[in-house]
Scaffold this motif. Sequence first.
Motif, PDB file in Angstrom:
ATOM      1  N   GLY A  47      38.000  32.660  51.656  1.00 12.74           N
ATOM      2  CA  GLY A  47      37.509  31.297  51.600  1.00 12.74           C
ATOM      3  C   GLY A  47      38.485  30.348  50.953  1.00 12.74           C
ATOM      4  N   VAL A  48      37.961  29.173  50.565  1.00 14.15           N
ATOM      5  CA  VAL A  48      38.764  28.097  50.007  1.00 14.15           C
ATOM      6  C   VAL A  48      38.231  27.739  48.626  1.00 14.15           C
ATOM      7  CG1 VAL A  48      39.468  25.696  50.331  1.00 14.15           C
ATOM      8  CG2 VAL A  48      39.254  27.186  52.298  1.00 14.15           C
ATOM      9  N   VAL A  49      39.156  27.496  47.694  1.00  9.86           N
ATOM     10  CA  VAL A  49      38.824  27.128  46.321  1.00  9.86           C
ATOM     11  C   VAL A  49      39.531  25.817  45.994  1.00  9.86           C
ATOM     12  CG1 VAL A  49      39.071  27.790  43.893  1.00  9.86           C
ATOM     13  CG2 VAL A  49      38.545  29.520  45.605  1.00  9.86           C
TER      14      VAL A  49
ATOM     15  N   VAL B 241      43.670  29.165  49.400  1.00  8.96           N
ATOM     16  CA  VAL B 241      43.081  29.960  50.465  1.00  8.96           C
ATOM     17  C   VAL B 241      43.205  31.387  49.969  1.00  8.96           C
ATOM     18  CG1 VAL B 241      43.230  30.688  52.857  1.00  8.96           C
ATOM     19  CG2 VAL B 241      43.763  28.327  52.234  1.00  8.96           C
ATOM     20  N   LYS B 242      42.084  32.047  49.758  1.00  2.00           N
ATOM     21  CA  LYS B 242      42.134  33.356  49.118  1.00  2.00           C
ATOM     22  C   LYS B 242      41.408  34.413  49.923  1.00  2.00           C
ATOM     23  CE  LYS B 242      39.662  33.913  45.361  1.00  2.00           C
ATOM     24  NZ  LYS B 242      39.113  33.729  44.028  1.00  2.00           N
TER      25      LYS B 242
ATOM     26  N   GLU C 211      48.240  29.205  47.199  1.00  2.00           N
ATOM     27  CA  GLU C 211      47.772  28.122  46.339  1.00  2.00           C
ATOM     28  C   GLU C 211      48.754  26.968  46.432  1.00  2.00           C
ATOM     29  OE1 GLU C 211      48.211  27.731  41.723  1.00  2.00           O
ATOM     30  OE2 GLU C 211      46.402  28.888  42.168  1.00  2.00           O
ATOM     31  N   HIS C 212      48.225  25.754  46.630  1.00  2.00           N
ATOM     32  CA  HIS C 212      49.085  24.573  46.674  1.00  2.00           C
ATOM     33  C   HIS C 212      48.683  23.635  45.545  1.00  2.00           C
ATOM     34  CE1 HIS C 212      52.250  22.642  48.988  1.00  2.00           C
ATOM     35  NE2 HIS C 212      51.760  21.521  48.484  1.00  2.00           N
ATOM     36  N   ASN C 213      49.670  23.177  44.767  1.00  2.24           N
ATOM     37  CA  ASN C 213      49.450  22.361  43.575  1.00  2.24           C
ATOM     38  C   ASN C 213      50.020  20.965  43.771  1.00  2.24           C
ATOM     39  OD1 ASN C 213      48.604  24.458  41.381  1.00  2.24           O
ATOM     40  ND2 ASN C 213      50.264  25.394  42.544  1.00  2.24           N
TER      41      ASN C 213
ATOM     42  N   GLY D 217      34.794  27.527  44.611  1.00  2.00           N
ATOM     43  CA  GLY D 217      35.029  27.705  46.032  1.00  2.00           C
ATOM     44  C   GLY D 217      33.878  28.326  46.773  1.00  2.00           C
ATOM     45  N   CYS D 218      33.962  28.234  48.086  1.00  2.09           N
ATOM     46  CA  CYS D 218      33.012  28.864  48.996  1.00  2.09           C
ATOM     47  C   CYS D 218      33.740  29.957  49.750  1.00  2.09           C
ATOM     48  CB  CYS D 218      32.467  27.853  49.992  1.00  2.09           C
ATOM     49  SG  CYS D 218      31.409  26.632  49.244  1.00  2.09           S
TER      50      CYS D 218
END
Length: 155
Positions: free
Chosen positions: A145-147, A130-131, A115-117, A19-20
């Motif tokens: 950011g987003v991973v 999204v963390k 977190e979406h799976n 992620g960034c």
Amino acid sequence: MTLCSHAQQNSDRISLGFGCLYERGLDVTLSYEHETKYHNAWEYFVNGYIKWDDCPSCGHVCPESFWNNYRSYGFGFAYKPCVARGRNHHGNMRIGASAGSDTDRFLGGMHLGYEHNYTLRHGWKLFWQVKTDVMIKGEDLFRTGVVLGVKLPVK
């Protein structure tokens, strides 16, 4: 004759996410996840983080300023209660803590996110997170950011 089915319950997965993060950070996380009932899960992870900056001599990002600016790692765990369910997808809150180090000092971290799976064939999953990380004694206090990543079944 009876047939009992437990769809994706009590399953274990290894996941890898890249992620960034704001501001100028890259994040990689390798984790082991144990899913319990109703897609709730426990995650045990190791995390690496790189923060880059502009090079003072050339004025832009070069390999030296990218790889050698600020690095940290951490080990931790997270509880992930399921908050959204669909046919082939589900979403979890991610609440956790970690401990680690940069090159000079001890770091502690608190982690919160979503977190979406998306479930694929044979137990594989794709996910996005999204963390937000709050790092104690780190160079940057907040990381957000987003991973994106993949989860592979262990069994």
